[in-house]
Design a protein around this motif. Structure first.
Motif, PDB file in Angstrom:
ATOM      1  N   ILE A   1      34.014  43.966  46.024  1.00  0.00           N
ATOM      2  CA  ILE A   1      35.102  43.508  46.204  1.00  0.00           C
ATOM      3  C   ILE A   1      34.818  42.146  44.881  1.00  0.00           C
ATOM      4  CG2 ILE A   1      35.770  41.374  47.957  1.00  0.00           C
ATOM      5  CD1 ILE A   1      34.141  43.156  49.982  1.00  0.00           C
ATOM      6  N   VAL A   2      36.037  41.942  43.985  1.00  0.00           N
ATOM      7  CA  VAL A   2      36.009  41.587  43.185  1.00  0.00           C
ATOM      8  C   VAL A   2      36.822  40.328  42.888  1.00  0.00           C
ATOM      9  CG1 VAL A   2      36.248  41.299  40.279  1.00  0.00           C
ATOM     10  CG2 VAL A   2      35.752  42.955  41.677  1.00  0.00           C
TER      11      VAL A   2
ATOM     12  N   GLY B   1      34.712  32.688  36.484  1.00  0.00           N
ATOM     13  CA  GLY B   1      34.150  33.787  36.360  1.00  0.00           C
ATOM     14  C   GLY B   1      34.705  33.786  37.077  1.00  0.00           C
ATOM     15  N   ASN B   2      33.805  35.308  37.782  1.00  0.00           N
ATOM     16  CA  ASN B   2      34.243  36.418  38.883  1.00  0.00           C
ATOM     17  C   ASN B   2      33.321  36.922  39.884  1.00  0.00           C
ATOM     18  OD1 ASN B   2      36.298  37.359  38.014  1.00  0.00           O
ATOM     19  ND2 ASN B   2      35.923  38.424  36.401  1.00  0.00           N
ATOM     20  N   ILE B   3      33.372  36.896  40.947  1.00  0.00           N
ATOM     21  CA  ILE B   3      32.088  37.178  42.160  1.00  0.00           C
ATOM     22  C   ILE B   3      32.605  38.522  41.930  1.00  0.00           C
ATOM     23  CG2 ILE B   3      33.370  36.716  43.148  1.00  0.00           C
ATOM     24  CD1 ILE B   3      29.918  35.864  44.959  1.00  0.00           C
ATOM     25  N   LEU B   4      31.377  39.081  42.537  1.00  0.00           N
ATOM     26  CA  LEU B   4      31.086  41.067  42.320  1.00  0.00           C
ATOM     27  C   LEU B   4      30.474  40.625  43.860  1.00  0.00           C
ATOM     28  CD1 LEU B   4      31.137  40.398  38.973  1.00  0.00           C
ATOM     29  CD2 LEU B   4      31.785  43.316  39.543  1.00  0.00           C
ATOM     30  N   ILE B   5      30.658  41.383  44.897  1.00  0.00           N
ATOM     31  CA  ILE B   5      30.430  41.212  46.074  1.00  0.00           C
ATOM     32  C   ILE B   5      30.202  43.223  45.612  1.00  0.00           C
ATOM     33  CG2 ILE B   5      29.780  41.484  48.524  1.00  0.00           C
ATOM     34  CD1 ILE B   5      31.662  39.436  48.415  1.00  0.00           C
ATOM     35  N   ILE B   6      29.092  44.202  46.120  1.00  0.00           N
ATOM     36  CA  ILE B   6      28.845  45.407  45.713  1.00  0.00           C
ATOM     37  C   ILE B   6      27.801  45.780  47.200  1.00  0.00           C
ATOM     38  CG2 ILE B   6      29.662  45.735  43.209  1.00  0.00           C
ATOM     39  CD1 ILE B   6      26.303  45.889  42.591  1.00  0.00           C
ATOM     40  N   GLU B   7      27.882  47.481  46.966  1.00  0.00           N
ATOM     41  CA  GLU B   7      27.129  47.965  48.359  1.00  0.00           C
ATOM     42  C   GLU B   7      25.631  47.633  48.347  1.00  0.00           C
ATOM     43  OE1 GLU B   7      26.076  50.234  51.356  1.00  0.00           O
ATOM     44  OE2 GLU B   7      28.386  50.192  50.441  1.00  0.00           O
ATOM     45  N   ASN B   8      24.330  47.602  49.232  1.00  0.00           N
ATOM     46  CA  ASN B   8      23.434  46.927  49.706  1.00  0.00           C
ATOM     47  C   ASN B   8      23.183  45.223  49.474  1.00  0.00           C
ATOM     48  OD1 ASN B   8      22.452  49.719  49.956  1.00  0.00           O
ATOM     49  ND2 ASN B   8      22.492  50.012  47.236  1.00  0.00           N
ATOM     50  N   GLN B   9      24.159  44.703  49.874  1.00  0.00           N
ATOM     51  CA  GLN B   9      24.202  43.237  49.817  1.00  0.00           C
ATOM     52  C   GLN B   9      23.917  42.584  48.556  1.00  0.00           C
ATOM     53  OE1 GLN B   9      21.188  42.162  53.093  1.00  0.00           O
ATOM     54  NE2 GLN B   9      23.001  43.524  54.777  1.00  0.00           N
ATOM     55  N   LYS B  10      24.370  43.324  47.137  1.00  0.00           N
ATOM     56  CA  LYS B  10      24.060  42.686  46.053  1.00  0.00           C
ATOM     57  C   LYS B  10      25.779  41.776  46.110  1.00  0.00           C
ATOM     58  CE  LYS B  10      21.610  44.592  43.020  1.00  0.00           C
ATOM     59  NZ  LYS B  10      21.663  45.770  41.893  1.00  0.00           N
ATOM     60  N   ILE B  11      25.368  40.904  45.111  1.00  0.00           N
ATOM     61  CA  ILE B  11      25.612  40.155  45.046  1.00  0.00           C
ATOM     62  C   ILE B  11      25.889  39.227  43.511  1.00  0.00           C
ATOM     63  CG2 ILE B  11      27.299  37.666  45.016  1.00  0.00           C
ATOM     64  CD1 ILE B  11      26.770  37.350  47.921  1.00  0.00           C
ATOM     65  N   ILE B  12      27.190  39.372  42.430  1.00  0.00           N
ATOM     66  CA  ILE B  12      26.731  39.680  41.079  1.00  0.00           C
ATOM     67  C   ILE B  12      27.458  38.199  40.763  1.00  0.00           C
ATOM     68  CG2 ILE B  12      26.673  40.486  38.648  1.00  0.00           C
ATOM     69  CD1 ILE B  12      25.909  43.108  39.966  1.00  0.00           C
ATOM     70  N   LEU B  13      27.760  36.953  39.755  1.00  0.00           N
ATOM     71  CA  LEU B  13      28.427  36.184  39.004  1.00  0.00           C
ATOM     72  C   LEU B  13      28.455  36.340  37.928  1.00  0.00           C
ATOM     73  CD1 LEU B  13      30.222  33.479  39.758  1.00  0.00           C
ATOM     74  CD2 LEU B  13      28.214  32.268  40.010  1.00  0.00           C
ATOM     75  N   GLU B  14      29.720  36.578  37.177  1.00  0.00           N
ATOM     76  CA  GLU B  14      29.853  36.432  35.837  1.00  0.00           C
ATOM     77  C   GLU B  14      30.996  35.697  35.338  1.00  0.00           C
ATOM     78  OE1 GLU B  14      32.342  39.923  35.380  1.00  0.00           O
ATOM     79  OE2 GLU B  14      29.732  41.624  35.173  1.00  0.00           O
ATOM     80  N   VAL B  15      29.770  34.016  34.584  1.00  0.00           N
ATOM     81  CA  VAL B  15      31.007  33.199  34.401  1.00  0.00           C
ATOM     82  C   VAL B  15      31.029  33.394  32.829  1.00  0.00           C
ATOM     83  CG1 VAL B  15      29.890  32.041  35.777  1.00  0.00           C
ATOM     84  CG2 VAL B  15      28.829  31.666  34.123  1.00  0.00           C
ATOM     85  N   ASN B  16      32.189  32.731  32.685  1.00  0.00           N
ATOM     86  CA  ASN B  16      33.183  32.922  31.268  1.00  0.00           C
ATOM     87  C   ASN B  16      32.611  31.441  30.352  1.00  0.00           C
ATOM     88  OD1 ASN B  16      34.535  34.861  31.783  1.00  0.00           O
ATOM     89  ND2 ASN B  16      35.460  33.810  32.430  1.00  0.00           N
ATOM     90  N   GLY B  17      31.480  31.066  30.115  1.00  0.00           N
ATOM     91  CA  GLY B  17      30.767  29.681  29.970  1.00  0.00           C
ATOM     92  C   GLY B  17      29.686  29.208  30.495  1.00  0.00           C
ATOM     93  N   SER B  18      28.904  28.352  30.546  1.00  0.00           N
ATOM     94  CA  SER B  18      27.738  28.022  30.558  1.00  0.00           C
ATOM     95  C   SER B  18      27.529  26.492  31.464  1.00  0.00           C
ATOM     96  CB  SER B  18      26.838  27.267  29.283  1.00  0.00           C
ATOM     97  OG  SER B  18      27.479  26.184  28.717  1.00  0.00           O
ATOM     98  N   ILE B  19      26.092  26.262  31.875  1.00  0.00           N
ATOM     99  CA  ILE B  19      26.493  25.980  33.204  1.00  0.00           C
ATOM    100  C   ILE B  19      24.785  25.178  32.962  1.00  0.00           C
ATOM    101  CG2 ILE B  19      25.315  25.790  35.546  1.00  0.00           C
ATOM    102  CD1 ILE B  19      26.851  28.498  36.424  1.00  0.00           C
TER     103      ILE B  19
END
Length: 68
Positions: free
Chosen positions: A7-8, A24-42
């Motif tokens: 899921i993206v 940014g984009n949030i990706l939800i992938i198999e095995n309950q892994k969540i990845i956050l890709e941001v365009n910029g900085s926090i």
């Protein structure tokens, strides 16, 4: 959770109390892994805070609020 496909979702994300958000984009992938890709900085303060847990608030497409 078993997913047939990843899921993206696009969105905006920000630390609590911060007025500046980043896209940014949030990706939800198999095995309950969540990845956050941001365009910029926090802000550095977010990563250097001591004690407690850090979290990010977000608003993703389809008008859903999230907390990471």
């Amino acid at each position: 959770m078993r997913l047939k496909e990843e899921i993206v979702r696009e969105g905006e994300f920000w630390p609590p109390g911060d007025k500046k958000s980043v896209t940014g984009n949030i990706l939800i992938i198999e095995n309950q892994k969540i990845i956050l890709e941001v365009n910029g900085s926090i802000s550095d303060e977010f990563f250097m805070a001591s004690g407690g847990s850090r979290r990010l608030n977000g608003f993703i497409e389809r008008e859903v609020l999230v907390t990471l």
